[in-house]
Design a protein around this motif. Structure first.
Motif, PDB file in Angstrom:
ATOM      1  N   ILE A 115      -9.785 -24.349  13.482  1.00  0.00           N
ATOM      2  CA  ILE A 115      -9.027 -25.431  14.109  1.00  0.00           C
ATOM      3  C   ILE A 115      -7.628 -24.945  14.500  1.00  0.00           C
ATOM      4  N   LEU A 116      -6.996 -24.203  13.592  1.00  0.00           N
ATOM      5  CA  LEU A 116      -5.644 -23.721  13.861  1.00  0.00           C
ATOM      6  C   LEU A 116      -5.623 -22.728  15.019  1.00  0.00           C
ATOM      7  N   ARG A 117      -6.629 -21.867  15.073  1.00  0.00           N
ATOM      8  CA  ARG A 117      -6.721 -20.920  16.192  1.00  0.00           C
ATOM      9  C   ARG A 117      -6.787 -21.670  17.516  1.00  0.00           C
ATOM     10  N   LYS A 118      -7.674 -22.675  17.581  1.00  0.00           N
ATOM     11  CA  LYS A 118      -7.841 -23.432  18.816  1.00  0.00           C
ATOM     12  C   LYS A 118      -6.634 -24.312  19.112  1.00  0.00           C
ATOM     13  N   SER A 119      -5.806 -24.520  18.103  1.00  0.00           N
ATOM     14  CA  SER A 119      -4.575 -25.296  18.303  1.00  0.00           C
ATOM     15  C   SER A 119      -3.397 -24.401  18.647  1.00  0.00           C
ATOM     16  N   GLY A 120      -3.669 -23.097  18.810  1.00  0.00           N
ATOM     17  CA  GLY A 120      -2.619 -22.194  19.281  1.00  0.00           C
ATOM     18  C   GLY A 120      -1.898 -21.418  18.203  1.00  0.00           C
ATOM     19  N   ILE A 121      -2.389 -21.452  16.952  1.00  0.00           N
ATOM     20  CA  ILE A 121      -1.793 -20.630  15.900  1.00  0.00           C
ATOM     21  C   ILE A 121      -2.370 -19.221  16.004  1.00  0.00           C
ATOM     22  N   TYR A 122      -1.505 -18.233  16.097  1.00  0.00           N
ATOM     23  CA  TYR A 122      -1.960 -16.847  16.273  1.00  0.00           C
ATOM     24  C   TYR A 122      -2.594 -16.333  14.983  1.00  0.00           C
ATOM     25  N   MET A 123      -3.804 -15.815  15.095  1.00  0.00           N
ATOM     26  CA  MET A 123      -4.502 -15.184  13.971  1.00  0.00           C
ATOM     27  C   MET A 123      -5.164 -13.910  14.494  1.00  0.00           C
ATOM     28  N   SER A 124      -4.734 -12.778  14.041  1.00  0.00           N
ATOM     29  CA  SER A 124      -5.285 -11.522  14.528  1.00  0.00           C
ATOM     30  C   SER A 124      -6.518 -11.124  13.722  1.00  0.00           C
ATOM     31  N   ASP A 125      -7.527 -10.619  14.425  1.00  0.00           N
ATOM     32  CA  ASP A 125      -8.713 -10.083  13.754  1.00  0.00           C
ATOM     33  C   ASP A 125      -8.621  -8.577  13.585  1.00  0.00           C
ATOM     34  N   ILE A 126      -7.516  -7.996  14.039  1.00  0.00           N
ATOM     35  CA  ILE A 126      -7.334  -6.545  13.945  1.00  0.00           C
ATOM     36  C   ILE A 126      -6.737  -6.204  12.585  1.00  0.00           C
ATOM     37  N   LYS A 127      -7.396  -5.331  11.860  1.00  0.00           N
ATOM     38  CA  LYS A 127      -6.889  -4.883  10.572  1.00  0.00           C
ATOM     39  C   LYS A 127      -5.990  -3.669  10.794  1.00  0.00           C
ATOM     40  N   GLU A 128      -4.746  -3.813  10.397  1.00  0.00           N
ATOM     41  CA  GLU A 128      -3.798  -2.720  10.577  1.00  0.00           C
ATOM     42  C   GLU A 128      -4.109  -1.585   9.601  1.00  0.00           C
ATOM     43  N   ASP A 129      -3.894  -0.348  10.050  1.00  0.00           N
ATOM     44  CA  ASP A 129      -4.073   0.818   9.190  1.00  0.00           C
ATOM     45  C   ASP A 129      -2.810   0.977   8.334  1.00  0.00           C
ATOM     46  N   ILE A 130      -2.939   0.732   7.041  1.00  0.00           N
ATOM     47  CA  ILE A 130      -1.786   0.800   6.151  1.00  0.00           C
ATOM     48  C   ILE A 130      -1.951   1.901   5.106  1.00  0.00           C
ATOM     49  N   THR A 131      -2.838   2.841   5.379  1.00  0.00           N
ATOM     50  CA  THR A 131      -3.077   3.906   4.397  1.00  0.00           C
ATOM     51  C   THR A 131      -1.840   4.760   4.175  1.00  0.00           C
ATOM     52  N   SER A 132      -0.945   4.848   5.173  1.00  0.00           N
ATOM     53  CA  SER A 132       0.284   5.617   4.975  1.00  0.00           C
ATOM     54  C   SER A 132       1.164   4.976   3.906  1.00  0.00           C
ATOM     55  N   ILE A 133       0.951   3.673   3.676  1.00  0.00           N
ATOM     56  CA  ILE A 133       1.719   2.965   2.650  1.00  0.00           C
ATOM     57  C   ILE A 133       0.950   2.907   1.335  1.00  0.00           C
ATOM     58  N   THR A 134      -0.317   2.513   1.413  1.00  0.00           N
ATOM     59  CA  THR A 134      -1.095   2.245   0.196  1.00  0.00           C
ATOM     60  C   THR A 134      -1.965   3.413  -0.251  1.00  0.00           C
ATOM     61  N   GLY A 135      -2.041   4.476   0.560  1.00  0.00           N
ATOM     62  CA  GLY A 135      -2.979   5.555   0.264  1.00  0.00           C
ATOM     63  C   GLY A 135      -2.552   6.504  -0.836  1.00  0.00           C
ATOM     64  N   ASP A 136      -1.272   6.513  -1.179  1.00  0.00           N
ATOM     65  CA  ASP A 136      -0.808   7.426  -2.217  1.00  0.00           C
ATOM     66  C   ASP A 136      -1.192   6.918  -3.601  1.00  0.00           C
ATOM     67  N   TRP A 137      -1.431   7.845  -4.515  1.00  0.00           N
ATOM     68  CA  TRP A 137      -1.857   7.471  -5.873  1.00  0.00           C
ATOM     69  C   TRP A 137      -0.834   6.593  -6.579  1.00  0.00           C
ATOM     70  N   SER A 138       0.446   6.730  -6.178  1.00  0.00           N
ATOM     71  CA  SER A 138       1.509   6.007  -6.890  1.00  0.00           C
ATOM     72  C   SER A 138       1.800   4.635  -6.290  1.00  0.00           C
ATOM     73  N   TYR A 139       1.074   4.227  -5.252  1.00  0.00           N
ATOM     74  CA  TYR A 139       1.406   2.956  -4.602  1.00  0.00           C
ATOM     75  C   TYR A 139       1.403   1.761  -5.562  1.00  0.00           C
ATOM     76  N   PRO A 140       0.432   1.630  -6.483  1.00  0.00           N
ATOM     77  CA  PRO A 140       0.482   0.468  -7.387  1.00  0.00           C
ATOM     78  C   PRO A 140       1.803   0.362  -8.150  1.00  0.00           C
ATOM     79  N   TYR A 141       2.463   1.484  -8.357  1.00  0.00           N
ATOM     80  CA  TYR A 141       3.753   1.482  -9.059  1.00  0.00           C
ATOM     81  C   TYR A 141       4.901   1.305  -8.070  1.00  0.00           C
TER      82      TYR A 141
END
Length: 623
Positions: free
Chosen positions: A467-493
């Motif tokens: 409903i929100l999409r059809k009402s003009g709320i932007y919702m992207s279906d593209i998943k951004e590549d965030i491995t440069s941020i989350t891919g390191d072993w220390s990311y949870p810390y």
């Protein structure tokens, strides 16, 4: 007997070509009208909304009974009211000022730009884009005021009470049962099925006893609030000449601004932004004030008087040094442009790592994209990260302990670090518009608002998103590549440090995991992190034991061991500091394994070690 094939004449060939061209023209025309033109309309003309009308709405009778009651004065209040009224809800907007333009006039807030990702993709709602388009795509405040008044006046399901204030909140069985509203002529008892607090201070939420934190208190920085701005209007000038000056003499302007001294440690000149208002009038954004207690009305008033004087002094400086301003007259805004002072506890609490990684909630209801900054008490400004597309979940709009209320704006349940990324007019408008639709939807489905986000109602969440999409709320279906941020072993810390505002990824969101560390990298995290987690664990001895490592030398295993021994007061240790710290159990086996055969720590190891040391020092687990 068939005649042999004869070569086509020149005329026949021309006819064939014309037929083919005609067919191509027909196909192109069909594509334009049924594919291209609808896309152009959506992107540039913004015929907002799918004209949804929900069932079971609009049946409330009596002048004080409504489906949805909205309280507030900003663009999110207007958007919420239009969102609910637009789908058929009998809606009331309790507006504390005399007209719908008063809030804009009071602050002279010219932030009417869309939210763009770092790659230039707009993620703002069609509601906001439509408002911008109709207002001329600029920052002329009169245009926005005119369009807002027009939009609300055309909505037949909407009633507005001007100069009205919520004086009392009645709560019963986990729901708001009514509001006492003072108007200029009388006191009215308003009853509604759903309520939306779109005010800056959260008066309805406070009246319903919803818990909240002040400023940056949620991350352990007491008495700190985001900076405020004070804008002013200058009349009798030529904007064309001013813009030419700013474009052609940018370096000179920057040097001139640096030469200006405010004489007040809390007031600074953040630049020179000039917005054309037509008829020889412009709005100037330049004066920024830090260290203002936004919950102290007297402190805000006193600071305003100082800032107003600074605006006048600064403009006098411009008049003397730049001929383009020499004939102008100044009028300072009556109020600061400022963030919400409080953050209310909701069913979900957004973190900075949620924003950084673009967490895809099942109950996402709005989208934003703005840089995240933090300004400390000393005036130092840090760009913590520059997120791409990130989402706002419905759970952050549902206050804890109340089942028929939604909240909007930058006071929602989120880390104060998130505030700078969600307090734009674009973000507030999109979230407010979605909140209005969702409030009406919950009535239509006879569901308490918290039920909408329950795991067993995933199909409901999917329907709301549709409903929100059809009402003009932007919702992207593209998943951004965030491995440069989350891919390191220390990311949870690293994530735990990010959520405390201790790491800065800058414009590129680069946390430099593989960079060799310096002593100051660990010292900075510990000196700032420990007091944010526990004031009791921070003392003079701890401070002096760590502060001496604020230097550029490499963080070797031995200097790391020395820091560890020092903060745990293991003085007089002889021999290799790192080896002794390991023997005492102050450095865990995981880190020992990663540092094997290394002489210098990398930042990834600093992130891990800092979290472990702070948890050991404070006795608290970092989130």
């Amino acid at each position: 007997m068939n005649k042999p094939n004869q070569e086509k004449t020149v005329q026949q060939k021309r006819i064939d070509i014309l037929i083919r061209l005609s067919l191509i023209l027909v196909i192109v025309t069909i594509l334009f009208f049924f594919v291209v033109k609808p896309m152009l309309k959506r992107d540039y003309y913004f015929e907002v909304g799918e004209n949804y009308t929900f069932e079971n709405l609009g049946s409330q009778t009596g002048r004080d009974s409504f489906d949805v009651a909205v309280e507030g004065e900003g663009i999110d209040a207007v958007a919420s009211a239009l969102g609910s009224a637009g789908v058929g809800a009998k809606t009331l907007l309790i507006y504390p000022l005399s007209d719908l333009g008063q809030s804009i006039k009071n602050t002279l807030n010219t932030d009417w730009s869309e939210d763009f990702t770092p790659t230039g993709n707009s993620v703002s709602s069609d509601f906001f884009k439509g408002l911008r388009y109709k207002a001329g795509e600029g920052s002329n405040l009169d245009n926005y005021i005119s369009e807002i008044i027009k939009m609300t006046s055309e909505q037949k399901n909407l009633t507005i009470l001007f100069d009205s204030k919520v004086a009392g909140v009645m709560k019963q069985n986990g729901k708001i049962s009514g509001l006492t509203v003072k108007t200029p002529g009388e006191t009215r008892n308003i009853q509604a099925e759903r309520y939306i607090d779109a005010s800056g201070s959260g008066e309805v939420l406070k009246g319903a006893s919803v818990a909240f934190t002040k400023g940056y208190g949620d991350i352990g920085i007491e008495d700190l609030y985001p900076p405020v701005k004070l804008n002013f209007t200058v009349s009798g000038v030529d904007n064309t000449q001013i813009q030419k000056l700013l474009k052609e003499q940018g370096t000179m302007i920057n040097l001139l601004l640096k030469s200006y001294k405010t004489g007040d440690r809390d007031i600074g000149i953040s630049g020179l932004s000039v917005s054309d208002q037509g008829n020889g009038s412009v709005i100037i954004e330049a004066v920024t004030v830090t260290n203002v207690d936004l919950n102290d009305e007297q402190a805000v008033k006193t600071t305003y008087d100082r800032a107003k004087k600074e605006c006048e002094n600064f403009y006098s400086f411009l008049k003397v040094n730049l001929k383009e301003f020499s004939e102008g007259n100044i009028s300072v805004a009556p109020e600061f442009v400022m963030s919400a002072p409080n953050h209310f506890k909701g069913r979900y609490h957004m973190t900075l790592s949620d924003v950084l990684t673009g967490k895809r909630y099942t109950d996402r209801i709005s989208t934003a994209s703005r840089p995240v900054t933090l300004v400390m008490k000393d005036g130092n400004r840090y760009l913590l990260c520059n997120p791409k597309t990130f989402y706002i979940p419905l759970g952050s709009l549902i206050p804890e302990g109340v089942d028929n209320v939604l909240m909007t704006g930058d006071k929602i349940s989120a880390s104060p670090l998130v505030q700078t990324a969600i307090n734009s007019n674009a973000s507030k408008a999109g979230t407010g518009y979605a909140a209005g639709i969702i409030a009406a939807y919950s009535i239509s489905k006879d569901m308490d608002i918290p039920m909408l986000i329950e795991d067993r109602n995933l199909d409901t969440q999917q329907e709301i998103e549709k409903i929100l999409r059809k009402s003009g709320i932007y919702m992207s279906d593209i998943k951004e590549d965030i491995t440069s941020i989350t891919g390191d072993w220390s990311y949870p810390y690293a994530e735990k440090l990010i959520n405390l505002g201790l790491l800065s990824g800058g414009v590129t969101n680069d946390f430099k995991y593989d960079r060799e560390a310096k002593n100051k990298d660990m010292a900075f995290i510990l000196l700032n992190g420990v007091p944010r987690v526990s004031e009791e664990a921070y003392n003079y001895k701890f401070d002096i034991s760590v502060r001496k490592y604020l230097n550029e030398e490499q963080l070797t295993k031995d200097s790391f061991g020395e820091i560890v021994l020092s903060i745990f007061h293991k003085d007089g240790v002889k021999g290799n500091y790192y080896t002794e710290a390991c023997k005492l159990g102050l450095i865990d086996e995981n880190l020992q394994g990663r540092l094997k055969n290394k002489s210098v720590l990398k930042l990834s190891e600093v992130y891990y070690a800092s979290v472990k040391l702070m948890e050991k020092l404070t006795g608290q687990a970092l989130k």
